[in-house]
Design an enzyme around this catalytic site. Structure first.
Site: not given
Length: 428
Positions: A266, A371
């Site tokens: 991310c 994630h």
């Protein structure tokens, strides 16, 4: 439905508050959730206000604290935005993103949020009413300590919630928390920048007894390692600046020269590109040069990407196409030639596949917006093989969590007077 303890109709609630912010409220609520769920009680966790950079996606498309998602798992129910109606995600030393019912609403400093609390409390009441309607018992978790007198005005996280709603309070003074187990073989280092987010992405690695996981904080050099991880960040430019101030940029390049692998997740993935831009000032504004390890550029956009995802790792580095499952929570939109060599293919609702992340031409640098990359055993094993551990044995994180919740529930049942707690919860 009647209580398995008293035989009376269930419509109960109990709040767990702590003497300190780390007294063990989350753990105790999770344990109580599993105890009641094992007895056939439909129970839900509820945290009116949570300040955390570790968040999770819900089935209804929102963002809540990761702790409430774990508590929902303990309760054997799907997590919803009502379980954490107000989530505060600090983005700087003075400002934070305010998430209401799972959606980002505002960027505020502490003074502005204090004025906004009366509106936020309305969202808390709405969620409370829905949970009380849909569940037999609601277990409420406080925030911080109820003894913080400077926060009592307009408080709805502790006694400011418990008193008007007549919810009995169980006070936690302390809890004995175990440390990490010993590990060896593959060496993993994780940068802990000031605004690290979703470090739970690394839980599966920390639980693997065959890995040595090091957390690299302020003033600490990056140790020799096989795999270096740049985790998520709530303020990517600020954390990238911190990384450079620590001297880590030169250390990262040295790590690659010696054949080490580098993974960005991310915000860490965004740092790997050539540049970062924040034209709308969503995380402070401005433009910054990235580490330049992937040929891409990232611009922060107003619309936040919030979705649960599944798919598979791809590319020659991954070997067979290992299945993965996780979620996306990010503002950035990345573009550039590096994205033509994705690290994963994600399946959309219509069944079509879309690329995610990027892999460098030499296979040493990998990035992804997903994630939970390590949560699925097949994906975890593939990533560990890529990092250099050919005998990779993955940890099934979900099975480990379930076993841990069962042990926790056994301990809670053995140590607490459950009949008394049940009587308190029904005494309003």
């Amino acid at each position: 439905m009647t209580s398995p303890f008293t035989g009376r109709p269930l419509n109960g609630a109990l709040m767990v508050q702590g003497c300190t912010s780390d007294a063990g409220k989350t753990t105790l609520v999770a344990g109580l959730c599993r105890v009641l769920a094992r007895q056939g009680v439909r129970v839900a966790p509820f945290k009116p206000q949570n300040m955390a950079l570790n968040s999770a996606m819900t089935a209804d498309g929102g963002e809540i604290g990761r702790a409430q998602a774990l508590q929902a798992q303990a309760a054997r129910v799907a997590p919803t935005v009502d379980m954490n109606p107000v989530l505060i995600k600090p983005s700087s030393d003075t400002g934070a993103q305010i998430i209401i019912h799972g959606q980002a609403r505002h960027e505020m400093d502490a003074r502005a949020y204090h004025e906004y609390k009366t509106i936020a409390f309305d969202a808390v009441r709405e969620s409370w009413q829905r949970l009380r309607r849909d569940y037999d018992v609601v277990l409420v978790e406080g925030a911080g300590s109820p003894a913080e007198v400077n926060l009592r005005d307009r408080d709805f996280a502790n006694m400011g919630f418990a008193l008007p709603h007549r919810v009995p309070v169980l006070l936690v003074a302390d809890i004995d928390r175990g440390g990490d187990g010993q590990a060896e073989q593959l060496r993993v280092a994780v940068l802990v920048y000031p605004r690290i987010s979703n470090h739970t992405d690394l839980d599966a690695l920390r639980a693997n007894p065959a890995l040595a996981v090091s957390w690299v904080g302020p003033g600490q050099p990056i140790p020799p390692c096989d795999l270096l991880i740049l985790p998520g960040s709530k303020n990517v430019q600020a954390d990238l600046h911190w990384l450079r101030e620590q001297g880590h940029e030169a250390a990262i390049l040295r790590h690659l020269r010696y054949g080490g692998k580098l993974l960005g997740i991310c915000g860490g993935f965004q740092m790997l590109g050539r540049s970062l831009s924040d034209p709308l000032g969503l995380e402070g504004g401005g433009h910054a040069a990235g580490l330049g390890l992937l040929d891409m550029h990232t611009t922060l956009a107003a619309e936040k990407q919030l979705r649960q995802v599944q798919g598979q790792l791809c590319g020659a580095w991954a070997g067979e196409q290992a299945q993965l499952q996780g979620y996306e929570i990010h503002l950035g939109v990345s573009t550039g030639p590096a994205l033509q060599h994705p690290s994963a293919l994600l399946r959309d609702a219509d069944g079509s596949l879309r690329p995610d992340g990027a892999c460098s031409a030499d296979g040493q640098v990998l990035g992804s917006y997903v994630h939970g990359l390590f949560d699925e055993p097949a994906a975890q094993a593939a990533l560990l093989r890529w990092a250099g551990w050919q005998g990779a044995q993955a940890v099934d994180l979900n099975a480990l969590r379930e076993a841990s919740l069962e042990r926790l529930a056994d301990e809670v049942e053995g140590q607490l007077d459950m009949k008394t707690l049940q009587r308190w919860s029904q005494s309003r």
